[in-house]
Design a protein around this motif. Sequence first.
Motif, PDB file in Angstrom:
ATOM      1  N   ALA A  20       0.797  -1.230   0.000  1.00 58.63           N
ATOM      2  CA  ALA A  20       0.000   0.000   0.000  1.00 58.63           C
ATOM      3  C   ALA A  20       0.833   1.285   0.000  1.00 58.63           C
ATOM      4  CB  ALA A  20      -0.963  -0.009   1.188  1.00 58.63           C
ATOM      5  N   PRO A  21       1.915   1.397   0.798  1.00 59.17           N
ATOM      6  CA  PRO A  21       2.685   2.647   0.776  1.00 59.17           C
ATOM      7  C   PRO A  21       3.358   2.945  -0.569  1.00 59.17           C
ATOM      8  CG  PRO A  21       3.124   1.431   2.792  1.00 59.17           C
ATOM      9  CD  PRO A  21       2.359   0.505   1.887  1.00 59.17           C
ATOM     10  N   LEU A  22       3.455   1.923  -1.441  1.00 57.40           N
ATOM     11  CA  LEU A  22       4.064   2.120  -2.757  1.00 57.40           C
ATOM     12  C   LEU A  22       3.043   2.467  -3.829  1.00 57.40           C
ATOM     13  CD1 LEU A  22       6.563  -0.893  -2.762  1.00 57.40           C
ATOM     14  CD2 LEU A  22       7.083   1.494  -2.275  1.00 57.40           C
ATOM     15  N   GLN A  23       1.754   2.426  -3.472  1.00 59.98           N
ATOM     16  CA  GLN A  23       0.709   2.662  -4.463  1.00 59.98           C
ATOM     17  C   GLN A  23       0.783   4.040  -5.107  1.00 59.98           C
ATOM     18  OE1 GLN A  23      -1.295   0.137  -5.482  1.00 59.98           O
ATOM     19  NE2 GLN A  23      -1.871   1.555  -7.132  1.00 59.98           N
ATOM     20  N   PRO A  24       1.073   5.127  -4.357  1.00 63.95           N
ATOM     21  CA  PRO A  24       1.205   6.438  -5.017  1.00 63.95           C
ATOM     22  C   PRO A  24       2.303   6.458  -6.076  1.00 63.95           C
ATOM     23  CG  PRO A  24       0.931   6.728  -2.663  1.00 63.95           C
ATOM     24  CD  PRO A  24       1.126   5.259  -2.883  1.00 63.95           C
ATOM     25  N   LEU A  25       3.389   5.734  -5.827  1.00 65.87           N
ATOM     26  CA  LEU A  25       4.462   5.642  -6.820  1.00 65.87           C
ATOM     27  C   LEU A  25       3.958   4.950  -8.081  1.00 65.87           C
ATOM     28  CD1 LEU A  25       7.556   5.942  -7.448  1.00 65.87           C
ATOM     29  CD2 LEU A  25       7.791   3.606  -6.568  1.00 65.87           C
ATOM     30  N   HIS A  26       3.235   3.851  -7.889  1.00 64.96           N
ATOM     31  CA  HIS A  26       2.686   3.125  -9.040  1.00 64.96           C
ATOM     32  C   HIS A  26       1.711   3.996  -9.824  1.00 64.96           C
ATOM     33  CE1 HIS A  26      -0.446   0.432 -10.856  1.00 64.96           C
ATOM     34  NE2 HIS A  26       0.644   0.010 -11.458  1.00 64.96           N
ATOM     35  N   ASP A  27       0.828   4.714  -9.116  1.00 63.54           N
ATOM     36  CA  ASP A  27      -0.164   5.550  -9.796  1.00 63.54           C
ATOM     37  C   ASP A  27       0.505   6.647 -10.614  1.00 63.54           C
ATOM     38  OD1 ASP A  27      -2.112   4.022  -8.602  1.00 63.54           O
ATOM     39  OD2 ASP A  27      -2.542   5.460  -7.002  1.00 63.54           O
ATOM     40  N   CYS A  28       1.563   7.232 -10.073  1.00 70.83           N
ATOM     41  CA  CYS A  28       2.257   8.310 -10.793  1.00 70.83           C
ATOM     42  C   CYS A  28       2.982   7.797 -12.025  1.00 70.83           C
ATOM     43  CB  CYS A  28       3.247   9.010  -9.853  1.00 70.83           C
ATOM     44  SG  CYS A  28       2.515  10.360  -8.906  1.00 70.83           S
ATOM     45  N   LEU A  29       3.703   6.694 -11.878  1.00 75.33           N
ATOM     46  CA  LEU A  29       4.439   6.190 -13.043  1.00 75.33           C
ATOM     47  C   LEU A  29       3.478   5.698 -14.118  1.00 75.33           C
ATOM     48  CD1 LEU A  29       4.862   2.796 -13.444  1.00 75.33           C
ATOM     49  CD2 LEU A  29       5.933   3.102 -11.229  1.00 75.33           C
ATOM     50  N   ALA A  30       2.333   5.130 -13.700  1.00 73.86           N
ATOM     51  CA  ALA A  30       1.334   4.690 -14.677  1.00 73.86           C
ATOM     52  C   ALA A  30       0.771   5.882 -15.439  1.00 73.86           C
ATOM     53  CB  ALA A  30       0.213   3.927 -13.974  1.00 73.86           C
ATOM     54  N   LEU A  31       0.561   7.000 -14.756  1.00 71.25           N
ATOM     55  CA  LEU A  31       0.022   8.192 -15.403  1.00 71.25           C
ATOM     56  C   LEU A  31       1.039   8.804 -16.350  1.00 71.25           C
ATOM     57  CD1 LEU A  31      -2.288  10.169 -15.717  1.00 71.25           C
ATOM     58  CD2 LEU A  31      -1.506  11.350 -13.650  1.00 71.25           C
ATOM     59  N   VAL A  32       2.307   8.845 -15.931  1.00 74.64           N
ATOM     60  CA  VAL A  32       3.360   9.389 -16.804  1.00 74.64           C
ATOM     61  C   VAL A  32       3.482   8.545 -18.071  1.00 74.64           C
ATOM     62  CG1 VAL A  32       5.857   9.712 -17.022  1.00 74.64           C
ATOM     63  CG2 VAL A  32       4.668  10.534 -14.981  1.00 74.64           C
ATOM     64  N   LEU A  33       3.489   7.232 -17.932  1.00 74.20           N
ATOM     65  CA  LEU A  33       3.605   6.364 -19.113  1.00 74.20           C
ATOM     66  C   LEU A  33       2.367   6.454 -20.000  1.00 74.20           C
ATOM     67  CD1 LEU A  33       5.318   3.192 -17.587  1.00 74.20           C
ATOM     68  CD2 LEU A  33       6.324   4.865 -19.160  1.00 74.20           C
ATOM     69  N   LYS A  34       1.200   6.615 -19.400  1.00 75.64           N
ATOM     70  CA  LYS A  34      -0.031   6.778 -20.189  1.00 75.64           C
ATOM     71  C   LYS A  34       0.049   8.043 -21.039  1.00 75.64           C
ATOM     72  CE  LYS A  34      -5.093   7.101 -19.619  1.00 75.64           C
ATOM     73  NZ  LYS A  34      -5.301   8.410 -20.286  1.00 75.64           N
ATOM     74  N   LEU A  35       0.452   9.148 -20.431  1.00 73.18           N
ATOM     75  CA  LEU A  35       0.575  10.405 -21.178  1.00 73.18           C
ATOM     76  C   LEU A  35       1.643  10.303 -22.261  1.00 73.18           C
ATOM     77  CD1 LEU A  35       0.338  12.904 -18.178  1.00 73.18           C
ATOM     78  CD2 LEU A  35      -1.414  12.506 -19.924  1.00 73.18           C
ATOM     79  N   LEU A  36       2.731   9.604 -21.950  1.00 75.52           N
ATOM     80  CA  LEU A  36       3.792   9.442 -22.941  1.00 75.52           C
ATOM     81  C   LEU A  36       3.309   8.626 -24.131  1.00 75.52           C
ATOM     82  CD1 LEU A  36       6.738   9.758 -23.816  1.00 75.52           C
ATOM     83  CD2 LEU A  36       7.307   7.767 -22.411  1.00 75.52           C
TER      84      LEU A  36
END
Length: 264
Positions: A169-185
Motif C-alpha cells: 500500500a505505501p508504494l501505491q502512489p508511486l505506481h499511480d504516478c508512473l502509470a500516469l506518466v507512461l499513459k501520457l507518454l
Amino acid sequence: MIDSDNPADGHPLILYEYPFNERVRTLLRLEDLFERLNYFLPASDPRAHHAALVTLFEILDVASRADLKGDLLQELDRQRHTLLAFRNNPAIDTTALEQILANIEKACGDLSAMQGKTGQHLRDNEWLGSIRSRTIIPGGSCEFDLPSYHAWQHRPAPQRRAELDAWIAPLQPLHDCLALVLKLLRESGQHSPQVATAGSYQQLLGGKSYQMLQVRLPVQLGAIPEISANKYMIWVRFTTQDCSDLRPKPLETDVPFELVLCNF
C-alpha cells in the motif's frame, strides 16, 4: 506484450517498446514488476505469494536507484502546465482535459505525501529483511533456512494476502504516478506504417529528441525486432527464432510494422 488494439483483420499485434533514456527505462521496468505483482497477489497458493514477495523486493531495488519521486513530480508538474494552456482551446474536449488535470493533481498530492525514502517501511522490517537476504540465493528460502517464513506460508491465504497488501500500500502512489506518466507518454505517440526492407529499417531523426518508440507487428509474422536508437537515428533489425534451439537468425523478407515515436 500483446496489444489490445488489434488490426481490422483480427490478428493480434505484439508490442515492443524501446526507451531512449534511463528514466523511461526505469519506469517501464517498474511497470512490468507491478503488473507481475498484481498477477500473483490475488492467488491463494503460497508459491504465488512467494513470487509476489520476491517481486516486491525487486520493485524496492529498482525504485531505490534514483530520485524517482522527484523525477515523477517534476514531470507531472510539467505536463500540468502544458495542459493548462489548452483550457481555452475550442478544439479540446474540456471534460476530458479537466479529468486528466484532476488525475495529475491527485497523483502528485498522494506522491508528495509519501514520507522518507521510497520503500523505507520495507527496509525497517527486520523479518522481511531476513527473507530478502535469502531470496537472492538460489533455493535460499527453503524451510530449513527460514522456518518462520515457512510457517508464514502456511497461514490462511486471506491473512497472507492482507499482510502483502499492507506492505504494498505505501508504494501505491508511486505506481499511480508512473502509470500516469507512461499513459501520457504513450498517448503522445506519432503513428506511421513502415516496411523493413529485407528485414532492416533505418530512419534519421535529425537530432529531435524522443522518450520512447514502439514497434507493433502481427504475431503471426514471427518477427522479432532488435532496436537501436538515439536522437540521430533509429535502426530496427528483424530476426526470427530457429525452430530447433530458438536461436535468433536474421529475417531477410520484407516486414510490415507500425512505428510509434513518443515524446511529451
